[in-house]
Design a protein around this motif. Sequence first.
Motif, mmCIF file in Angstrom:
data_model
loop_
_atom_site.group_PDB
_atom_site.id
_atom_site.type_symbol
_atom_site.label_atom_id
_atom_site.label_comp_id
_atom_site.label_asym_id
_atom_site.label_seq_id
_atom_site.Cartn_x
_atom_site.Cartn_y
_atom_site.Cartn_z
ATOM 1 N N THR A 125 0.831 -1.207 0.000
ATOM 2 C CA THR A 125 0.000 0.000 0.000
ATOM 3 C C THR A 125 0.863 1.254 0.000
ATOM 4 O O THR A 125 0.572 2.225 -0.712
ATOM 5 C CB THR A 125 -0.936 -0.006 1.217
ATOM 6 O OG1 THR A 125 -1.725 -1.202 1.203
ATOM 7 C CG2 THR A 125 -1.855 1.198 1.196
ATOM 8 N N ALA A 128 2.268 1.701 -3.439
ATOM 9 C CA ALA A 128 1.271 2.286 -4.339
ATOM 10 C C ALA A 128 1.170 3.789 -4.118
ATOM 11 O O ALA A 128 1.013 4.570 -5.074
ATOM 12 C CB ALA A 128 -0.082 1.623 -4.117
ATOM 13 N N ASP A 146 -5.747 6.381 -10.690
ATOM 14 C CA ASP A 146 -5.550 5.229 -9.811
ATOM 15 C C ASP A 146 -5.650 5.600 -8.337
ATOM 16 O O ASP A 146 -5.905 4.721 -7.509
ATOM 17 C CB ASP A 146 -4.183 4.583 -10.080
ATOM 18 C CG ASP A 146 -4.196 3.764 -11.357
ATOM 19 O OD1 ASP A 146 -5.300 3.485 -11.864
ATOM 20 O OD2 ASP A 146 -3.112 3.423 -11.858
ATOM 21 N N ASP A 151 -8.346 0.202 -3.345
ATOM 22 C CA ASP A 151 -7.113 -0.589 -3.256
ATOM 23 C C ASP A 151 -7.250 -1.579 -2.098
ATOM 24 O O ASP A 151 -6.634 -1.416 -1.035
ATOM 25 C CB ASP A 151 -5.911 0.335 -3.060
ATOM 26 C CG ASP A 151 -4.593 -0.420 -3.142
ATOM 27 O OD1 ASP A 151 -4.593 -1.555 -3.651
ATOM 28 O OD2 ASP A 151 -3.570 0.114 -2.679
ATOM 29 N N ALA A 193 -3.043 -2.477 -9.486
ATOM 30 C CA ALA A 193 -2.998 -3.810 -8.893
ATOM 31 C C ALA A 193 -1.869 -4.648 -9.487
ATOM 32 O O ALA A 193 -1.167 -5.366 -8.771
ATOM 33 C CB ALA A 193 -4.340 -4.517 -9.098
ATOM 34 N N GLU A 196 1.386 -3.536 -7.999
ATOM 35 C CA GLU A 196 1.497 -3.988 -6.612
ATOM 36 C C GLU A 196 1.842 -5.471 -6.535
ATOM 37 O O GLU A 196 2.555 -5.897 -5.611
ATOM 38 C CB GLU A 196 0.185 -3.719 -5.875
ATOM 39 C CG GLU A 196 -0.033 -2.266 -5.506
ATOM 40 C CD GLU A 196 -1.299 -2.062 -4.701
ATOM 41 O OE1 GLU A 196 -1.323 -1.159 -3.859
ATOM 42 O OE2 GLU A 196 -2.272 -2.811 -4.920
#
Length: 267
Positions: A125, A128, A146, A151, A193, A196
């Motif tokens: 996280t 991101a 985004d 998330d 995603a 990540e």
Amino acid sequence: MPQLAYARLRAEAAAVFGPPWRAARAGKLAAFPVALTCTALIGVFALIQHTTAGWWVVEHVAGVYQALPLPLILLRLPLSMLAPAPDLPAWGAMLQVLVVFALSEVHLGRMRTIITAVCVNGLTTVSARIMVIIGLQLAIGTPQVDQYELDTGPSTVVVALSIYVALKCRAYLILTITAVAMAGEAIALPNLAGREHLVALGLGVAAYLIGERRRLSLSRLPRRTSPPPSPAGADLAGRPAATPAATAGTPLPLAPDAVPPHPTPRP
């Protein structure tokens, strides 16, 4: 060559899935408390999100957006990996968590599974967040849209734990398949995603290196051992103790280089 690869894949699958399968066949569901609890929480979130009140709870307890303030994101992190993912059906998330967390509990241990999952969820996280900031300042990385995307979901944790278990079991073919699949996803779907998941790959390798090195260093620590007990009939110095038979009237044995005493003449 295909037969060799198939045999290798079969051996690795037996090493990875064998111990959890034997534990499940033995009826020991108590061996998977973390997997069952997390799967049940995902199911509860998936059910209540279809109501107005339930969606409000999910949104304010586990909903994470990169546009939110960082302290608020950190407060919602522990449950964000169990909240419904925007691009994954609830049954898929439940199946992933049930299988991968069960494997991790058997191969890594309960506490190590929880610590790895929480750390990976937080670090992905934060990564991101960094990617969004880079995209805003340098016009590279993730698009600005985004930061308003939900998330949540267990996918990053599942990826990292899968890599950890594969390295632990030396299942390098399964590891390669997982890494190639994640890289292909990031190329085919260049979204937040996918990026990540690539970060989760590296975190899984890092978790293995840190965890196994710590376990190896602990196993090499010197252990204090008590001295062996003295044999029966020995004193503190290890010499045989005197027995009641050795009385004043019984002469003690002489050393090899001792001179025998002369007898005293009688009057």
